[in-house]
Design a protein around this motif. Structure first.
Motif, PDB file in Angstrom:
ATOM      1  N   VAL A   1     -18.930  36.181 -85.564  1.00  0.00           N
ATOM      2  CA  VAL A   1     -18.448  35.003 -86.287  1.00  0.00           C
ATOM      3  C   VAL A   1     -17.075  34.606 -85.750  1.00  0.00           C
ATOM      4  CG1 VAL A   1     -17.896  34.025 -88.539  1.00  0.00           C
ATOM      5  CG2 VAL A   1     -19.737  35.723 -88.333  1.00  0.00           C
ATOM      6  N   LEU A   2     -16.969  33.374 -85.268  1.00  0.00           N
ATOM      7  CA  LEU A   2     -15.729  32.869 -84.682  1.00  0.00           C
ATOM      8  C   LEU A   2     -15.111  31.791 -85.562  1.00  0.00           C
ATOM      9  CD1 LEU A   2     -16.882  32.352 -80.964  1.00  0.00           C
ATOM     10  CD2 LEU A   2     -15.845  34.394 -81.983  1.00  0.00           C
ATOM     11  N   GLY A   3     -13.803  31.612 -85.428  1.00  0.00           N
ATOM     12  CA  GLY A   3     -13.098  30.572 -86.166  1.00  0.00           C
ATOM     13  C   GLY A   3     -11.652  30.967 -86.381  1.00  0.00           C
ATOM     14  N   SER A   4     -10.942  30.172 -87.157  1.00  0.00           N
ATOM     15  CA  SER A   4      -9.525  30.420 -87.385  1.00  0.00           C
ATOM     16  C   SER A   4      -9.319  31.541 -88.397  1.00  0.00           C
ATOM     17  CB  SER A   4      -8.845  29.145 -87.899  1.00  0.00           C
ATOM     18  OG  SER A   4      -7.492  29.405 -88.227  1.00  0.00           O
ATOM     19  N   TYR A   5      -8.306  32.379 -88.137  1.00  0.00           N
ATOM     20  CA  TYR A   5      -7.975  33.466 -89.054  1.00  0.00           C
ATOM     21  C   TYR A   5      -6.840  33.093 -90.006  1.00  0.00           C
ATOM     22  CZ  TYR A   5     -10.812  36.429 -85.990  1.00  0.00           C
ATOM     23  OH  TYR A   5     -11.845  36.976 -85.269  1.00  0.00           O
ATOM     24  N   ARG A   6      -6.367  31.845 -89.951  1.00  0.00           N
ATOM     25  CA  ARG A   6      -5.375  31.417 -90.936  1.00  0.00           C
ATOM     26  C   ARG A   6      -6.007  31.467 -92.325  1.00  0.00           C
ATOM     27  NH1 ARG A   6      -4.730  27.820 -86.600  1.00  0.00           N
ATOM     28  NH2 ARG A   6      -2.706  27.978 -85.563  1.00  0.00           N
ATOM     29  N   ASP A   7      -5.182  31.739 -93.343  1.00  0.00           N
ATOM     30  CA  ASP A   7      -5.687  32.126 -94.662  1.00  0.00           C
ATOM     31  C   ASP A   7      -6.822  31.255 -95.188  1.00  0.00           C
ATOM     32  OD1 ASP A   7      -4.031  34.257 -94.769  1.00  0.00           O
ATOM     33  OD2 ASP A   7      -2.504  33.318 -96.020  1.00  0.00           O
ATOM     34  N   ARG A   8      -6.576  29.949 -95.329  1.00  0.00           N
ATOM     35  CA  ARG A   8      -7.602  29.128 -95.976  1.00  0.00           C
ATOM     36  C   ARG A   8      -8.826  28.954 -95.096  1.00  0.00           C
ATOM     37  NH1 ARG A   8      -7.189  23.385 -95.165  1.00  0.00           N
ATOM     38  NH2 ARG A   8      -5.585  22.802 -93.653  1.00  0.00           N
ATOM     39  N   TYR A   9      -8.646  29.020 -93.782  1.00  0.00           N
ATOM     40  CA  TYR A   9      -9.797  28.936 -92.893  1.00  0.00           C
ATOM     41  C   TYR A   9     -10.561  30.258 -92.863  1.00  0.00           C
ATOM     42  CZ  TYR A   9      -7.252  24.817 -91.232  1.00  0.00           C
ATOM     43  OH  TYR A   9      -6.593  23.627 -91.155  1.00  0.00           O
ATOM     44  N   LEU A  10      -9.829  31.353 -92.973  1.00  0.00           N
ATOM     45  CA  LEU A  10     -10.470  32.669 -92.970  1.00  0.00           C
ATOM     46  C   LEU A  10     -11.440  32.808 -94.137  1.00  0.00           C
ATOM     47  CD1 LEU A  10     -10.740  35.515 -91.792  1.00  0.00           C
ATOM     48  CD2 LEU A  10      -8.740  36.188 -93.150  1.00  0.00           C
ATOM     49  N   ARG A  11     -11.129  32.168 -95.250  1.00  0.00           N
ATOM     50  CA  ARG A  11     -12.035  32.232 -96.402  1.00  0.00           C
ATOM     51  C   ARG A  11     -13.412  31.693 -96.046  1.00  0.00           C
ATOM     52  NH1 ARG A  11      -7.417  30.384 -99.321  1.00  0.00           N
ATOM     53  NH2 ARG A  11      -8.293  28.294 -99.557  1.00  0.00           N
ATOM     54  N   ARG A  12     -13.441  30.655 -95.218  1.00  0.00           N
ATOM     55  CA  ARG A  12     -14.731  30.098 -94.820  1.00  0.00           C
ATOM     56  C   ARG A  12     -15.472  31.035 -93.865  1.00  0.00           C
ATOM     57  NH1 ARG A  12     -11.527  26.510 -97.495  1.00  0.00           N
ATOM     58  NH2 ARG A  12     -10.675  25.491 -95.648  1.00  0.00           N
ATOM     59  N   LEU A  13     -14.741  31.726 -93.010  1.00  0.00           N
ATOM     60  CA  LEU A  13     -15.396  32.707 -92.138  1.00  0.00           C
ATOM     61  C   LEU A  13     -16.026  33.815 -92.969  1.00  0.00           C
ATOM     62  CD1 LEU A  13     -12.922  33.142 -89.133  1.00  0.00           C
ATOM     63  CD2 LEU A  13     -14.628  31.366 -89.566  1.00  0.00           C
ATOM     64  N   ARG A  14     -15.348  34.202 -94.046  1.00  0.00           N
ATOM     65  CA  ARG A  14     -15.904  35.237 -94.920  1.00  0.00           C
ATOM     66  C   ARG A  14     -17.160  34.735 -95.637  1.00  0.00           C
ATOM     67  NH1 ARG A  14     -14.042  39.622 -92.568  1.00  0.00           N
ATOM     68  NH2 ARG A  14     -11.777  39.858 -92.719  1.00  0.00           N
ATOM     69  N   ILE A  15     -17.190  33.448 -95.971  1.00  0.00           N
ATOM     70  CA  ILE A  15     -18.407  32.886 -96.565  1.00  0.00           C
ATOM     71  C   ILE A  15     -19.569  33.037 -95.591  1.00  0.00           C
ATOM     72  CG2 ILE A  15     -19.551  30.719 -97.213  1.00  0.00           C
ATOM     73  CD1 ILE A  15     -16.944  29.829 -98.506  1.00  0.00           C
ATOM     74  N   VAL A  16     -19.330  32.677 -94.338  1.00  0.00           N
ATOM     75  CA  VAL A  16     -20.378  32.790 -93.320  1.00  0.00           C
ATOM     76  C   VAL A  16     -20.804  34.242 -93.150  1.00  0.00           C
ATOM     77  CG1 VAL A  16     -20.902  32.486 -90.870  1.00  0.00           C
ATOM     78  CG2 VAL A  16     -19.641  30.710 -92.110  1.00  0.00           C
ATOM     79  N   GLN A  17     -19.825  35.116 -93.049  1.00  0.00           N
ATOM     80  CA  GLN A  17     -20.128  36.541 -92.887  1.00  0.00           C
ATOM     81  C   GLN A  17     -20.942  37.062 -94.071  1.00  0.00           C
ATOM     82  OE1 GLN A  17     -16.704  39.159 -92.972  1.00  0.00           O
ATOM     83  NE2 GLN A  17     -17.711  40.661 -91.647  1.00  0.00           N
ATOM     84  N   ASN A  18     -20.541  36.698 -95.283  1.00  0.00           N
ATOM     85  CA  ASN A  18     -21.243  37.183 -96.474  1.00  0.00           C
ATOM     86  C   ASN A  18     -22.665  36.631 -96.555  1.00  0.00           C
ATOM     87  OD1 ASN A  18     -19.015  38.651 -97.302  1.00  0.00           O
ATOM     88  ND2 ASN A  18     -18.221  37.030 -98.619  1.00  0.00           N
ATOM     89  N   GLU A  19     -22.837  35.358 -96.197  1.00  0.00           N
ATOM     90  CA  GLU A  19     -24.180  34.773 -96.237  1.00  0.00           C
ATOM     91  C   GLU A  19     -25.100  35.459 -95.231  1.00  0.00           C
ATOM     92  OE1 GLU A  19     -25.457  32.329 -98.373  1.00  0.00           O
ATOM     93  OE2 GLU A  19     -23.597  32.895 -99.397  1.00  0.00           O
ATOM     94  N   LEU A  20     -24.587  35.733 -94.055  1.00  0.00           N
ATOM     95  CA  LEU A  20     -25.395  36.422 -93.047  1.00  0.00           C
ATOM     96  C   LEU A  20     -25.683  37.862 -93.466  1.00  0.00           C
ATOM     97  CD1 LEU A  20     -23.605  35.117 -89.828  1.00  0.00           C
ATOM     98  CD2 LEU A  20     -25.911  34.512 -90.588  1.00  0.00           C
ATOM     99  N   ASP A  21     -24.726  38.459 -94.158  1.00  0.00           N
ATOM    100  CA  ASP A  21     -24.886  39.852 -94.583  1.00  0.00           C
ATOM    101  C   ASP A  21     -25.952  39.997 -95.670  1.00  0.00           C
ATOM    102  OD1 ASP A  21     -24.069  42.540 -94.202  1.00  0.00           O
ATOM    103  OD2 ASP A  21     -22.903  42.469 -96.051  1.00  0.00           O
ATOM    104  N   LYS A  22     -26.267  38.894 -96.357  1.00  0.00           N
ATOM    105  CA  LYS A  22     -27.306  38.932 -97.392  1.00  0.00           C
ATOM    106  C   LYS A  22     -28.701  39.097 -96.790  1.00  0.00           C
ATOM    107  CE  LYS A  22     -24.772  35.971-100.655  1.00  0.00           C
ATOM    108  NZ  LYS A  22     -24.750  34.639-101.319  1.00  0.00           N
ATOM    109  N   ARG A  23     -28.828  38.770 -95.527  1.00  0.00           N
ATOM    110  CA  ARG A  23     -30.123  38.916 -94.873  1.00  0.00           C
ATOM    111  C   ARG A  23     -30.394  40.394 -94.596  1.00  0.00           C
ATOM    112  NH1 ARG A  23     -29.779  34.203 -90.163  1.00  0.00           N
ATOM    113  NH2 ARG A  23     -29.155  32.476 -91.549  1.00  0.00           N
ATOM    114  N   LEU A  24     -31.645  40.750 -94.582  1.00  0.00           N
ATOM    115  CA  LEU A  24     -32.002  42.130 -94.285  1.00  0.00           C
ATOM    116  C   LEU A  24     -31.810  42.412 -92.799  1.00  0.00           C
ATOM    117  CD1 LEU A  24     -35.283  42.555 -96.385  1.00  0.00           C
ATOM    118  CD2 LEU A  24     -32.990  43.413 -96.930  1.00  0.00           C
ATOM    119  N   GLY A  25     -31.229  43.561 -92.497  1.00  0.00           N
ATOM    120  CA  GLY A  25     -31.127  43.999 -91.115  1.00  0.00           C
ATOM    121  C   GLY A  25     -30.188  43.182 -90.265  1.00  0.00           C
ATOM    122  N   THR A  26     -29.005  42.860 -90.806  1.00  0.00           N
ATOM    123  CA  THR A  26     -28.030  42.094 -90.031  1.00  0.00           C
ATOM    124  C   THR A  26     -26.689  42.820 -89.987  1.00  0.00           C
ATOM    125  OG1 THR A  26     -27.303  40.813 -91.967  1.00  0.00           O
ATOM    126  CG2 THR A  26     -29.079  39.878 -90.611  1.00  0.00           C
TER     127      THR A  26
END
Length: 252
Positions: free
Chosen positions: A54-79
Motif C-alpha cells: 500500500v503506497l501513499g502519503s504518511y502525513r497524519d490525515r493522509y495516513l488515515r486513508r492508507l490505514r483504511i485501505v490496509q484494513n479493508e484488504l486485511d478483511k479478506r481471507l488470506g491476505t
C-alpha cells in the motif's frame, strides 16, 4: 499469516538492488544490511497469502486513508497488506535506501495499491515508478476526486462527485452558473444510469471531511498517469472514506 517461505536467493536480491542504484557497488556492511532486510521481510511475500503493498502519503490525515485501505484488504481471507512505514529501516547512511526498499518490496509483492490526495510529496515518485514496467501490470491507483472530463467516463457515483466538486468549489462561477453546471452534470449522469440529484450532490460535497472542502487539484502529468491506469481498468476514484472503501473492493 501463514509461515514465510524461503527468501529469494541472494543473487536475485542483489540484482534488484543493482537496478535500484544504477550499478553503484555496495560496501560489505551495506550488503549485509540489505540481505538482512531481505531475509526478514521478503519471505512474508512468498507465502500462499496475497500480498498488497500500500503506497501513499504518511502525513497524519493522509495516513488515515492508507490505514483504511490496509484494513479493508486485511478483511479478506488470506491476505497480507502492508505499508513500507511499518517495516524496519535500512541502517545505511551513504545510499538512497528508499529506492532499495521500494524495489525489493514492489518486485516481490503480488499487488501494489496506491492512494492519492495531492500532487506533491513522495507519492509523485512512486506514481512514476508504478506506471512503468515491471510494476504497472500489478498496480492499482485510487486517486481522490479524480475525473477525466468526458461524458462517457461517468461510470460511478464517485466519478460524478469528483466532477461536481470542480464545479461547486470553483470561485470563478457565480451561484446561477454553478447550479446550471451541476444540473447539466446530473443530466449526463442520468444518461449513464447514475441516479443522483443536484441536492444530493451538494449535500455530499458540503459534508466532506477534514474541513477542507476544495477538491484535490492534480497536475496534468498526474491526470495523464491516472488516465493510463483508468484505460486499463485499474484506476478507481473516490471522494470520502466510504467511497474509498468501495474503491478498495474493486481491487482484485
Amino acid at each position: 499469516m501463514t509461515d514465510p517461505g524461503p527468501p529469494p536467493n541472494a543473487a536475485a536480491v542483489m540484482e534488484g538492488v543493482n537496478e535500484a542504484l544504477q550499478g553503484i557497488e555496495l560496501e560489505p556492511h551495506e550488503t549485509s544490511e540489505v540481505m538482512g532486510f531481505a531475509n526478514r521481510e521478503l519471505p512474508h511475500l512468498h507465502t500462499p497469502e496475497d500480498s498488497y503493498f500500500v503506497l501513499g502519503s504518511y502525513r497524519d490525515r493522509y495516513l488515515r486513508r492508507l490505514r483504511i485501505v490496509q484494513n479493508e484488504l486485511d478483511k479478506r481471507l488470506g491476505t497480507y497488506p502492508f505499508l513500507m512505514a511499518d517495516l524496519p529501516e535500512l541502517d545505511i547512511d551513504r545510499l538512497p535506501v528508499f529506492r532499495i526498499r521500494f524495489v525489493l518490496l514492489a518486485t516481490h509483492a503480488d499487488t501494489i495499491v496506491a492512494v492519492y490526495e495531492q500532487d506533491a510529496g513522495g507519492e509523485v515518485t512512486e506514481l512514476g515508478k508504478i506506471s512503468t514496467t515491471p510494476y504497472f501490470g500489478s498496480s492499482y491507483v485510487l486517486p481522490r476526486d479524480y475525473a477525466w472530463m468526458t461524458e462517457r467516463n461517468f461510470d460511478t457515483e464517485a466519478d460524478v462527485i469528483a466532477a461536481a466538486a470542480t464545479i461547486y468549489f470553483n470561485d470563478d462561477l457565480d451561484e446561477p452558473t454553478t447550479e446550471d453546471e451541476l444540473d447539466s452534470l446530473v443530466a449526463t449522469a442520468h444518461e449513464n444510469d447514475i441516479s443522483l440529484t443536484t441536492s444530493e450532490i451538494i449535500d455530499r460535497l458540503q459534508s466532506r471531511e477534514d474541513g477542507k472542502h476544495a477538491p484535490v487539484s492534480y497536475s496534468w502529468v498526474h491526470l495523464n498517469e491516472f488516465r493510463l491506469f483508468e484505460l486499463h481498468d485499474r484506476c478507481f476514484a473516490w471522494s470520502n472514506p466510504d467511497d474509498l472503501r468501495d474503491a478498495v473492493d474493486e481491487v482484485p
